[in-house]
Design an enzyme around this catalytic site. Structure first.
Site, PDB file in Angstrom:
ATOM      1  N   HIS A 169      41.094 -54.806  11.115  1.00  0.00           N
ATOM      2  CA  HIS A 169      41.019 -53.771  12.159  1.00  0.00           C
ATOM      3  C   HIS A 169      39.552 -53.472  12.427  1.00  0.00           C
ATOM      4  O   HIS A 169      38.670 -53.915  11.694  1.00  0.00           O
ATOM      5  CB  HIS A 169      41.797 -52.516  11.756  1.00  0.00           C
ATOM      6  CG  HIS A 169      41.208 -51.763  10.604  1.00  0.00           C
ATOM      7  ND1 HIS A 169      41.060 -52.318   9.352  1.00  0.00           N
ATOM      8  CD2 HIS A 169      40.716 -50.503  10.515  1.00  0.00           C
ATOM      9  CE1 HIS A 169      40.517 -51.434   8.546  1.00  0.00           C
ATOM     10  NE2 HIS A 169      40.286 -50.327   9.224  1.00  0.00           N
ATOM     11  N   HIS A 182      37.584 -50.774  12.364  1.00  0.00           N
ATOM     12  CA  HIS A 182      36.752 -49.710  11.800  1.00  0.00           C
ATOM     13  C   HIS A 182      35.476 -50.309  11.201  1.00  0.00           C
ATOM     14  O   HIS A 182      35.470 -51.426  10.676  1.00  0.00           O
ATOM     15  CB  HIS A 182      37.525 -48.920  10.737  1.00  0.00           C
ATOM     16  CG  HIS A 182      38.396 -47.839  11.323  1.00  0.00           C
ATOM     17  ND1 HIS A 182      39.516 -47.356  10.699  1.00  0.00           N
ATOM     18  CD2 HIS A 182      38.284 -47.153  12.495  1.00  0.00           C
ATOM     19  CE1 HIS A 182      40.064 -46.408  11.449  1.00  0.00           C
ATOM     20  NE2 HIS A 182      39.346 -46.285  12.558  1.00  0.00           N
ATOM     21  N   ASP A 186      33.628 -49.927   8.599  1.00  0.00           N
ATOM     22  CA  ASP A 186      33.483 -50.412   7.216  1.00  0.00           C
ATOM     23  C   ASP A 186      34.167 -51.753   6.997  1.00  0.00           C
ATOM     24  O   ASP A 186      34.111 -52.306   5.897  1.00  0.00           O
ATOM     25  CB  ASP A 186      33.973 -49.353   6.200  1.00  0.00           C
ATOM     26  CG  ASP A 186      35.437 -48.963   6.410  1.00  0.00           C
ATOM     27  OD1 ASP A 186      35.882 -48.900   7.570  1.00  0.00           O
ATOM     28  OD2 ASP A 186      36.118 -48.706   5.402  1.00  0.00           O
ATOM     29  N   HIS A 187      34.789 -52.287   8.042  1.00  0.00           N
ATOM     30  CA  HIS A 187      35.401 -53.618   7.954  1.00  0.00           C
ATOM     31  C   HIS A 187      34.724 -54.644   8.866  1.00  0.00           C
ATOM     32  O   HIS A 187      35.047 -55.830   8.785  1.00  0.00           O
ATOM     33  CB  HIS A 187      36.897 -53.529   8.281  1.00  0.00           C
ATOM     34  CG  HIS A 187      37.671 -52.754   7.258  1.00  0.00           C
ATOM     35  ND1 HIS A 187      38.574 -53.319   6.402  1.00  0.00           N
ATOM     36  CD2 HIS A 187      37.620 -51.429   6.917  1.00  0.00           C
ATOM     37  CE1 HIS A 187      39.078 -52.392   5.590  1.00  0.00           C
ATOM     38  NE2 HIS A 187      38.516 -51.237   5.891  1.00  0.00           N
ATOM     39  N   HIS A 234      47.965 -47.895  10.764  1.00  0.00           N
ATOM     40  CA  HIS A 234      46.690 -47.212  10.558  1.00  0.00           C
ATOM     41  C   HIS A 234      46.378 -46.400  11.815  1.00  0.00           C
ATOM     42  O   HIS A 234      47.185 -46.366  12.742  1.00  0.00           O
ATOM     43  CB  HIS A 234      45.618 -48.263  10.253  1.00  0.00           C
ATOM     44  CG  HIS A 234      44.371 -47.708   9.641  1.00  0.00           C
ATOM     45  ND1 HIS A 234      44.382 -46.761   8.637  1.00  0.00           N
ATOM     46  CD2 HIS A 234      43.053 -47.968   9.871  1.00  0.00           C
ATOM     47  CE1 HIS A 234      43.142 -46.462   8.303  1.00  0.00           C
ATOM     48  NE2 HIS A 234      42.309 -47.178   9.032  1.00  0.00           N
TER      49      HIS A 234
END
Lengths: 317, 317
Positions: free
Chosen positions: B62, B64, B66-67, B140
């Site tokens: 996904h 976001h 931090d990914h 999510h």
């Protein structure tokens, strides 16, 4: 003024150095400023005595990835700090604003603090009553800027004891004398404030030239600076690589420092090719620069440097 | 199939863990795959036995930060590897393509290798003659996917000695027998290939559920999997935080593993709140999961795990 080098490698991180970032702390201020923000800058901050939450101004030299890919993560992590609401201002070249906006939108990152992105133009970038920041275009493959952080000159030390000995009572008059004004006392005596204050203390000037080849603009903005931080991606023997990529050799950096008459040159942004398995060749790079500008130092990651106040070096050793 | 956890922290890096990234190496293949790519993933790769140049497929769960904030730097550094021309394929949710394109444009990053970004949809994502990759939507705050990497079943071991003892000369006929076909020899004998080959060897199934709360879709895609890698951001006592952010507690992850009947559950993506100055609370998080799914492990940064082949555990100890 305290510099902390957070990344001193060019292009990509190496086992020894991260990509570009430089922290600056001003005297008597809790905040900190950041110059460039390569990927992993927030990780480097975690390894230093600084905190991500401290940074309130970020200056970007140019939009190459090794100078900006750490920004989105830093902005997001800063938002995760409990109660973080200190505004953040970013300064940088055209493209910075859109880069931040798009990245934040596409990853649905919403900083919990006010954030402003200012596109800089040559000249004065920012000022308050103690400090000014200027920028000038330098010569790289894309628009790039050098930044000068300049402390305003301080009034000299006011000799309270001498004033008291003259029978001048403390009050607003001290402020006028401190500014060097000439004041007439109630008893008719005329006092020249300049006789009660020490010499003006010159503010320091620190210049950070982001990625650039040798350029007159760097020399001009760094004229008389206390510290010039200049990239030195290559050894002179790799001059062709430097020219092709609009980077500097250590000789070019030293030449800029010499022509600008700076007091100290700090080299950074080293090609990873010089620290391979065969050992480091950065001593050669330093020697090359020192051959024309002796007071040169090499930056290394997490190294802090206190910029000496003019005339204080003897005291500070 | 070998997993290497490159980042196991949720949201922001900590002193102990980097943000999300997971490497997968398939048997007898020089390349490697990456699942998610938080900031600093290329730095973590440098600390592991892997190389940035090895990665030829990247799957994003996904969008976001931090990914994904480590992607641009990884793509750029991969390009700096000498002679790098191996194509790279990225798979991910809507938005990934634009994120890559915009970031590359605004920083003038031009990879020196062919690169393709594929927007995934539920179902088969990719396959070759040995491996298939499937994805399914999970639950999510933004569109997010779990990925299943599935080895195709292998033909059983062909008993060459037994074939030779029957007087069958090596040749194309071996291939047919190996596939389990029934073959008529020149001398009229009829041979059933299945009598010369061992049982079919079941391929392994590894499922990576990116950020998600408990969802039936994870249970379905993980059914019978050898390994389920599931986020467990929170302890059950922080269930309200998990619910608010559509994350999982360790109990929710264990519940998914149990319902799916997987063989091993590996937890990752831990909130930084559990590893503060007061020591780690991750043992509690593990115990909580093990209370309903005993074969649970906690991932840690740079830990590698060889996925056992079914029936081999005894041999491998």
């Amino acid at each position: 003024m305290k510099l902390t080098f957070l990344g001193t490698s060019s292009g990509a991180p190496s086992r020894y150095r991260n990509v570009s970032a430089l922290a600056l702390q001003l005297p008597q201020q809790a905040g900190a400023w950041l110059f460039d923000c390569g990927e992993g800058t927030q990780h480097q901050i975690m390894r230093s005595a600084l905190r991500v939450s401290q940074f309130d101004r970020i200056f970007i030299s140019h939009m190459h990835g090794d100078h900006v890919f750490g920004l989105p993560g830093l902005l997001a992590s800063r938002s995760l700090q409990a109660g973080m609401s200190t505004p953040l201002t970013l300064f940088g070249p055209p493209g910075l604003q859109e880069y931040i906006r798009r990245t934040m939108e596409l990853t649905q990152t919403r900083p919990g603090y006010p954030m402003e992105v200012i596109t800089v133009a040559p000249g004065l970038v920012w000022e308050d009553d103690r400090t000014q920041v200027f920028c000038t275009p330098v010569a790289h493959r894309i628009p790039a800027f050098a930044y000068a952080v300049v402390e305003r000159d301080h009034a000299g030390h006011f000799n309270v004891e001498a004033a008291a000995a003259l029978g001048i009572a403390p009050g607003p008059i001290y402020g006028r004398l401190k500014k060097g004004e000439t004041v007439t006392l109630e008893d008719g005596r005329i006092i020249d404030g300049r006789t009660l204050t020490g010499p003006i203390r010159r503010g320091r000037r620190v210049v950070y030239a982001g990625d650039t080849t040798f350029t007159r603009n760097t020399v001009e903005i760094a004229r008389g600076a206390d510290v010039l931080i200049h990239e030195a991606t290559y050894l002179e023997e790799d001059r062709a690589l430097a020219d092709r990529a609009s980077h500097s050799t250590s000789l070019m950096a030293a030449d800029a420092a010499k022509q600008a008459g700076v007091r100290t040159l700090i080299l950074t942004h080293f090609s990873t090719r010089y620290e391979g398995e065969g050992g480091s060749r950065l001593a050669e790079l330093l020697a090359e620069a020192q051959s024309i500008f002796p007071n040169t130092m090499l930056a290394r990651d997490l190294w802090s440097y206190d910029v000496p106040v003019f005339g204080d070096e003897g005291v500070r050793g």
